[in-house]
Design an enzyme around this catalytic site. Structure first.
Site, PDB file in Angstrom:
ATOM      1  N   LYS A  32      58.080  30.645  58.258  1.00 52.88           N
ATOM      2  CA  LYS A  32      58.710  31.802  57.615  1.00 52.88           C
ATOM      3  C   LYS A  32      58.358  33.053  58.407  1.00 52.88           C
ATOM      4  O   LYS A  32      57.203  33.247  58.784  1.00 52.88           O
ATOM      5  CB  LYS A  32      58.170  31.941  56.181  1.00 52.88           C
ATOM      6  CG  LYS A  32      58.607  33.194  55.431  1.00 52.88           C
ATOM      7  CD  LYS A  32      60.049  33.120  54.979  1.00 52.88           C
ATOM      8  CE  LYS A  32      60.538  34.417  54.365  1.00 52.88           C
ATOM      9  NZ  LYS A  32      60.168  34.613  52.982  1.00 52.88           N
ATOM     10  N   ARG A  81      50.861  31.909  45.746  1.00 56.50           N
ATOM     11  CA  ARG A  81      49.823  32.944  45.898  1.00 56.50           C
ATOM     12  C   ARG A  81      48.394  32.462  46.016  1.00 56.50           C
ATOM     13  O   ARG A  81      47.499  33.297  46.127  1.00 56.50           O
ATOM     14  CB  ARG A  81      49.856  33.937  44.715  1.00 56.50           C
ATOM     15  CG  ARG A  81      51.187  34.575  44.407  1.00 56.50           C
ATOM     16  CD  ARG A  81      51.481  35.703  45.349  1.00 56.50           C
ATOM     17  NE  ARG A  81      52.522  36.574  44.825  1.00 56.50           N
ATOM     18  CZ  ARG A  81      53.467  37.110  45.589  1.00 56.50           C
ATOM     19  NH1 ARG A  81      53.487  36.890  46.873  1.00 56.50           N
ATOM     20  NH2 ARG A  81      54.382  37.892  45.058  1.00 56.50           N
ATOM     21  N   HIS A  99      67.198  34.703  50.531  1.00 59.58           N
ATOM     22  CA  HIS A  99      67.717  35.670  49.545  1.00 59.58           C
ATOM     23  C   HIS A  99      68.816  36.614  50.053  1.00 59.58           C
ATOM     24  O   HIS A  99      68.638  37.819  50.108  1.00 59.58           O
ATOM     25  CB  HIS A  99      66.584  36.471  48.906  1.00 59.58           C
ATOM     26  CG  HIS A  99      65.503  36.951  49.846  1.00 59.58           C
ATOM     27  ND1 HIS A  99      65.776  37.616  51.009  1.00 59.58           N
ATOM     28  CD2 HIS A  99      64.156  36.862  49.757  1.00 59.58           C
ATOM     29  CE1 HIS A  99      64.634  37.907  51.600  1.00 59.58           C
ATOM     30  NE2 HIS A  99      63.634  37.465  50.884  1.00 59.58           N
ATOM     31  N   HIS A 138      61.861  28.351  47.738  1.00 59.86           N
ATOM     32  CA  HIS A 138      61.364  29.719  47.970  1.00 59.86           C
ATOM     33  C   HIS A 138      60.460  30.160  46.812  1.00 59.86           C
ATOM     34  O   HIS A 138      60.908  30.777  45.852  1.00 59.86           O
ATOM     35  CB  HIS A 138      62.535  30.700  48.124  1.00 59.86           C
ATOM     36  CG  HIS A 138      62.102  32.019  48.676  1.00 59.86           C
ATOM     37  ND1 HIS A 138      62.879  32.775  49.522  1.00 59.86           N
ATOM     38  CD2 HIS A 138      60.948  32.722  48.522  1.00 59.86           C
ATOM     39  CE1 HIS A 138      62.237  33.878  49.851  1.00 59.86           C
ATOM     40  NE2 HIS A 138      61.047  33.872  49.236  1.00 59.86           N
ATOM     41  N   HIS A 175      53.319  38.973  40.372  1.00 56.72           N
ATOM     42  CA  HIS A 175      52.327  40.043  40.576  1.00 56.72           C
ATOM     43  C   HIS A 175      51.657  40.273  39.223  1.00 56.72           C
ATOM     44  O   HIS A 175      52.171  39.833  38.188  1.00 56.72           O
ATOM     45  CB  HIS A 175      53.001  41.338  41.034  1.00 56.72           C
ATOM     46  CG  HIS A 175      53.667  41.215  42.375  1.00 56.72           C
ATOM     47  ND1 HIS A 175      52.956  41.159  43.556  1.00 56.72           N
ATOM     48  CD2 HIS A 175      54.976  41.124  42.725  1.00 56.72           C
ATOM     49  CE1 HIS A 175      53.800  41.041  44.567  1.00 56.72           C
ATOM     50  NE2 HIS A 175      55.040  41.010  44.095  1.00 56.72           N
ATOM     51  N   HIS A 212      63.282  36.447  56.449  1.00 53.01           N
ATOM     52  CA  HIS A 212      63.493  37.544  55.503  1.00 53.01           C
ATOM     53  C   HIS A 212      64.218  38.611  56.327  1.00 53.01           C
ATOM     54  O   HIS A 212      63.612  39.250  57.188  1.00 53.01           O
ATOM     55  CB  HIS A 212      62.147  38.064  54.968  1.00 53.01           C
ATOM     56  CG  HIS A 212      62.298  39.260  54.086  1.00 53.01           C
ATOM     57  ND1 HIS A 212      61.973  39.248  52.746  1.00 53.01           N
ATOM     58  CD2 HIS A 212      62.769  40.501  54.337  1.00 53.01           C
ATOM     59  CE1 HIS A 212      62.240  40.433  52.225  1.00 53.01           C
ATOM     60  NE2 HIS A 212      62.717  41.214  53.170  1.00 53.01           N
ATOM     61  N   HIS A 247      56.415  31.669  45.828  1.00 50.60           N
ATOM     62  CA  HIS A 247      55.115  32.240  46.223  1.00 50.60           C
ATOM     63  C   HIS A 247      54.088  31.799  45.182  1.00 50.60           C
ATOM     64  O   HIS A 247      54.012  32.388  44.098  1.00 50.60           O
ATOM     65  CB  HIS A 247      55.189  33.769  46.254  1.00 50.60           C
ATOM     66  CG  HIS A 247      56.198  34.310  47.231  1.00 50.60           C
ATOM     67  ND1 HIS A 247      55.875  34.687  48.514  1.00 50.60           N
ATOM     68  CD2 HIS A 247      57.539  34.533  47.117  1.00 50.60           C
ATOM     69  CE1 HIS A 247      56.956  35.116  49.150  1.00 50.60           C
ATOM     70  NE2 HIS A 247      57.994  35.031  48.315  1.00 50.60           N
ATOM     71  N   ASN A 253      52.900  34.084  52.894  1.00 52.50           N
ATOM     72  CA  ASN A 253      52.409  35.480  52.919  1.00 52.50           C
ATOM     73  C   ASN A 253      51.291  35.704  51.903  1.00 52.50           C
ATOM     74  O   ASN A 253      51.377  36.560  51.035  1.00 52.50           O
ATOM     75  CB  ASN A 253      53.564  36.473  52.707  1.00 52.50           C
ATOM     76  CG  ASN A 253      54.246  36.333  51.360  1.00 52.50           C
ATOM     77  OD1 ASN A 253      54.221  35.266  50.749  1.00 52.50           O
ATOM     78  ND2 ASN A 253      54.859  37.402  50.893  1.00 52.50           N
ATOM     79  N   ASP A 312      62.857  32.610  44.578  1.00 47.24           N
ATOM     80  CA  ASP A 312      61.956  33.621  45.146  1.00 47.24           C
ATOM     81  C   ASP A 312      60.950  34.071  44.074  1.00 47.24           C
ATOM     82  O   ASP A 312      60.758  35.271  43.847  1.00 47.24           O
ATOM     83  CB  ASP A 312      62.711  34.825  45.721  1.00 47.24           C
ATOM     84  CG  ASP A 312      61.804  35.673  46.627  1.00 47.24           C
ATOM     85  OD1 ASP A 312      60.625  35.307  46.817  1.00 47.24           O
ATOM     86  OD2 ASP A 312      62.286  36.697  47.147  1.00 47.24           O
TER      87      ASP A 312
HETATM   88  O1  DOR Z   1      60.347  41.131  46.426  1.00 45.00           O
HETATM   89  C1  DOR Z   1      59.772  40.386  47.214  1.00 45.00           C
HETATM   90  N1  DOR Z   1      58.528  39.941  46.997  1.00 45.00           N
HETATM   91  N2  DOR Z   1      60.410  40.047  48.336  1.00 45.00           N
HETATM   92  C2  DOR Z   1      59.777  39.392  49.321  1.00 45.00           C
HETATM   93  O2  DOR Z   1      60.393  39.083  50.287  1.00 45.00           O
HETATM   94  C3  DOR Z   1      58.335  39.074  49.216  1.00 45.00           C
HETATM   95  C4  DOR Z   1      57.963  38.925  47.816  1.00 45.00           C
HETATM   96  C5  DOR Z   1      56.480  38.852  47.606  1.00 45.00           C
HETATM   97  O3  DOR Z   1      55.796  38.101  48.308  1.00 45.00           O
HETATM   98  O4  DOR Z   1      55.979  39.514  46.682  1.00 45.00           O
HETATM   99 ZN    ZN Z   2      59.882  35.532  48.860  1.00 46.21          ZN
HETATM  100 ZN    ZN Z   3      61.610  37.642  51.433  1.00 42.16          ZN
END
Ligand code: DOR
Ligand code: ZN
Ligand code: ZN
Length: 449
Positions: A149, A68, A240, A64, A317, A184, A66, A98, A313
């Site tokens: 997902k 990006r 999660h 899990h 950011h 999710h 990201h 995502n 996870d």
């Molecule tokens: O806090 C989160 N951020 N939960 C998620 O499910 C998505 C993730 C994100 O992509 O930033």
């Molecule tokens: Zn996630």
């Molecule tokens: Zn999630």
């Protein structure tokens, strides 16, 4: 120069196996574990590394993450994200869809793979989002993903998750292609309804956020999706899991015969919503941090086998985004560089057995996501490995992260257990925080549906 028989000999190590810890060495040939050695100096090798008594574990598999890349690369990209993985002892990650653009077409999936091949330093596999037209599922599946997902709370999803027929079509299509669906567990309509009720009251942004993502919604979504999973014979992986109510829903679903696996994050195991008072939006994450009782219930589920995987996870950011007002700031924070040290600390404190940790972070994700020849130290398996010093005490300093996100709710936590070296197919990719391989060294992993 004498002729070489193997490519690497790692000596003076303690090697983790499920039969017990072996004191000695390990040889690698052509990227695979060749054999375990009591007297490694007897083998000829091009390269010898002295492990100085450190413990060798299978590299972590984090399903899990990201990364990006493409248009959100200001938050993280394939290079920085996989450098963070290598630093955290993670040798394989599965990337979430995502992104912008979303990984829900063959075109974007291929674009991501091409970009990844140029930049990654560890192994990377991919998930996709469902395309609007479920006829395209087969093509995307054939391109070698590890699952689909779904974010039922995300208004930008191409599928309408209010429409049960569409959900069933998606789950059926995934099952036909022998792929899991990762959920999710939340619902857009529930969030919207709760939000509008709460906004009428005189509540803070934090209270509105917590109140619009309660454990009850999470548990309800788990029940709804696992029922649909039973109906469609689809394997669901619940992402999660954050609350004791969700665990009740999971146990109920399992007893009804659902093909269900689930994961928990270190932050849901270790932190509570009290953290938001101290750290504000830095501790904003979805699902939200919950109560001490939830932490306790999650640990019990980890120990008794209801939870199959610990995943980070990793949700990077930019700092400027996280410094916006609580309501505006995005959810999530990086986790690749803190997962293993946080969990090794639990091992050092006697709260988690090492075998259990290795199962949750390597062997079990390898099985669930069909990563062949990975997740264990066995002869013939890929030499994806992590060398850890179980005794070293240090303090988490997010400013030193390789991730572009140089913040963490675990900032200044004192931990016991340090990642010394990370190996991919027998090559040391990271040593004491330094990345030793060029961009593109890692492998894109294709699925085998
Ligand atoms: O806090 C989160 N951020 N939960 C998620 O499910 C998505 C993730 C994100 O992509 O930033
Ligand atoms: Zn996630
Ligand atoms: Zn999630």
């Amino acid at each position: 120069m004498r002729s070489s028989t193997v490519d690497l000999v790692l000596k003076n190590s303690k090697i983790f196996t499920y039969q017990g810890i072996i004191s000695g060495g390990l040889a690698v040939k052509e990227g695979k574990i060749y054999n375990f050695l009591k007297e490694p100096e007897l083998l000829r090798s091009d390269k010898t590394i002295d492990a100085k008594g450190c413990l060798l574990l299978p590299g972590l598999i984090d399903p899990h993450v990201h990364l990006r890349d493409l248009q959100l690369s200001y938050k993280e990209d394939f290079y920085t994200g996989t450098c963070a993985a290598a630093t955290g002892g993670v040798t394989t990650v599965i990337d979430m869809p995502n992104t912008i653009p979303r990984t829900s077409s063959l075109k974007t999936l291929r674009e991501k793979k091409r970009e990844a091949e140029k930049k990654i330093v560890v192994n990377v596999a991919f998930y996709a989002g469902f395309p609007k037209n479920t006829n395209e599922v087969k093509q995307i599946a054939k391109e070698g993903i590890k699952g689909f997902k779904i974010y039922p709370h995300d208004p930008t999803e191409e599928v309408d998750f209010k429409d049960e027929e569409q959900i069933v079509a998606c789950l059926k299509a995934a099952a036909e292609n022998n792929l899991p669906v990762l959920v999710h567990p939340d619902e857009l309509e529930t969030i919207k309804t709760l939000q509008s009720e709460l906004e009428k009251q005189k509540l803070s942004d934090v209270e509105v956020f917590l109140g619009s993502h309660p454990s009850t919604s999470e548990a309800k979504a788990i029940t709804k999706y696992s029922d649909l999973g039973v109906k469609t014979e689809c394997h669901l992986h619940i992402c999660h899991v954050s609350s004791s109510e969700s665990l009740v829903a999971i146990k109920r679903a399992l007893s009804r015969g659902a093909r269900l696996t689930c994961e928990v994050t270190p932050h849901h195991l270790l932190l509570t919503s009290e953290e938001i008072k101290k750290q504000g939006a830095l501790a904003k994450v979805l699902p939200p941090l919950r109560s001490r009782d939830d932490n306790v219930a999650l640990w019990a589920a980890v120990l008794d086998g209801v939870i199959n995987v610990i995943a980070s996870d990793h949700a990077p950011h930019s700092l400027s985004e996280k410094e916006k007002t609580f309501a505006e700031a995005p959810s999530g924070f990086p986790g690749l560089e803190t997962l293993l040290p946080l969990m090794l600390t639990k091992v050092a404190q006697g709260d988690l057995r090492l075998e259990k940790l290795v199962d949750l972070t390597s062997s079990s994700p390898a099985k669930i996501f069909k990563l062949e020849n990975k997740g264990m130290l066995l002869e013939g398996y890929d030499a994806d490995m992590v060398l850890v010093d179980l005794k070293e005490k240090w303090r988490i300093s997010p400013e030193k992260f390789h991730s572009k996100s140089k913040f963490s709710p675990f900032k200044n936590w004192n931990v016991i257990g340090k990642v010394r070296m990370t190996f991919i197919k027998g090559i040391c990719v990271m040593s004491d925080g330094e990345i030793l391989v060029p961009r593109g060294f890692g492998n894109v992993i294709n699925g085998n549906p």
